[in-house]
Design an enzyme around this catalytic site. Structure first.
Site, PDB file in Angstrom:
ATOM      1  N   TYR A  95     -11.168  25.519 -35.676  1.00  0.00           N
ATOM      2  CA  TYR A  95     -10.641  24.282 -36.530  1.00  0.00           C
ATOM      3  C   TYR A  95      -9.389  23.761 -35.296  1.00  0.00           C
ATOM      4  O   TYR A  95      -9.588  24.398 -34.101  1.00  0.00           O
ATOM      5  CB  TYR A  95      -9.307  25.328 -37.590  1.00  0.00           C
ATOM      6  CG  TYR A  95      -7.826  25.563 -36.430  1.00  0.00           C
ATOM      7  CD1 TYR A  95      -6.911  25.522 -36.013  1.00  0.00           C
ATOM      8  CD2 TYR A  95      -8.577  26.823 -36.726  1.00  0.00           C
ATOM      9  CE1 TYR A  95      -6.152  25.727 -35.825  1.00  0.00           C
ATOM     10  CE2 TYR A  95      -7.152  27.775 -36.280  1.00  0.00           C
ATOM     11  CZ  TYR A  95      -6.126  27.120 -35.418  1.00  0.00           C
ATOM     12  OH  TYR A  95      -5.212  28.161 -34.705  1.00  0.00           O
ATOM     13  N   CYS A  96      -9.287  22.781 -35.326  1.00  0.00           N
ATOM     14  CA  CYS A  96      -8.094  21.586 -34.895  1.00  0.00           C
ATOM     15  C   CYS A  96      -7.383  21.258 -35.402  1.00  0.00           C
ATOM     16  O   CYS A  96      -6.514  21.945 -36.766  1.00  0.00           O
ATOM     17  CB  CYS A  96      -9.176  20.578 -33.816  1.00  0.00           C
ATOM     18  SG  CYS A  96      -9.524  19.426 -34.714  1.00  0.00           S
ATOM     19  N   SER A  97      -6.065  20.344 -35.475  1.00  0.00           N
ATOM     20  CA  SER A  97      -5.317  19.669 -35.652  1.00  0.00           C
ATOM     21  C   SER A  97      -5.290  19.335 -37.395  1.00  0.00           C
ATOM     22  O   SER A  97      -4.766  19.451 -38.164  1.00  0.00           O
ATOM     23  CB  SER A  97      -5.397  18.426 -35.076  1.00  0.00           C
ATOM     24  OG  SER A  97      -4.264  18.834 -33.832  1.00  0.00           O
ATOM     25  N   ILE A 124      -5.451  22.408 -38.628  1.00  0.00           N
ATOM     26  CA  ILE A 124      -4.060  23.310 -38.887  1.00  0.00           C
ATOM     27  C   ILE A 124      -3.129  22.114 -39.848  1.00  0.00           C
ATOM     28  O   ILE A 124      -2.444  23.012 -40.248  1.00  0.00           O
ATOM     29  CB  ILE A 124      -3.574  23.619 -37.636  1.00  0.00           C
ATOM     30  CG1 ILE A 124      -2.418  24.627 -37.495  1.00  0.00           C
ATOM     31  CG2 ILE A 124      -3.168  22.405 -36.838  1.00  0.00           C
ATOM     32  CD1 ILE A 124      -1.765  25.682 -36.674  1.00  0.00           C
TER      33      ILE A 124
END
Length: 175
Positions: A95-97, A124
């Site tokens: 995951y990232c932003s 996130i």
């Protein structure tokens, strides 16, 4: 001239409406080379996975998913991953932003032979928007979310937005 102005207005309106949802945004940047997993599915107690945070360390320090391992994006080290996570069949969630940078890292993992890799849909931001908790570098719950920059911060609806004004967009988001 009148027709030209109407065409410009129409094109501008299409561009503005093109990114009304996270789904639209992800369709613009991702090719679904890595299948998505929903935040609800990942949050279920029965879901066992290694969680890789593909944001930069400064973002991870502000907050991250509990038990996530910071693997970074700009300095992602596949050799280190292969050394520390040799079971290429184990479930991995990246995951990232929002899920854009994480797709790139997920694709690298898949090319290296990892067979069970998923991209957290909405990253996130979606995690926090759905009221799931995040922790800071000391493992304390926090409301702060590093939003990468002001432009991307519009996708975070809950929590406290943190970003640095002068940050540059990553290579993938410059398309």
């Amino acid at each position: 001239m009148k027709h030209f102005i109407l065409i410009l207005i129409a094109l501008f309106s299409v561009e503005l409406s093109a990114q009304k949802t996270i789904d639209d945004l992800l369709k613009q940047y991702n090719d679904k080379g890595v299948p998505y997993i929903s935040v609800e599915e990942l949050a279920m107690p029965k879901t066992k996975a290694i969680i890789f945070d593909t944001r930069e360390p400064k973002e991870y320090k502000v907050s991250h998913l509990k038990n996530a391992v910071c693997v970074g994006y700009d300095d992602f080290d596949l050799a280190s991953i292969e050394k520390n996570y040799p079971n290429k069949n184990e479930k991995i969630v990246v995951y990232c932003s929002l899920g854009i940078r994480s797709e790139t890292i997920g694709e690298k993992l898949k090319k290296a032979g990892y067979t069970n890799v998923y991209n957290l849909y909405g990253g996130i931001f979606e995690w926090k928007n759905k009221d799931f908790s995040v922790v800071d570098i000391q493992n304390n719950e926090t409301e702060k979310i590093h939003t990468f920059n002001k432009t991307w911060s519009k996708w975070l609806k809950k929590g406290e937005k943190v970003y640095e004004k002068e940050e540059k967009l990553s290579k993938k988001t410059k398309k």
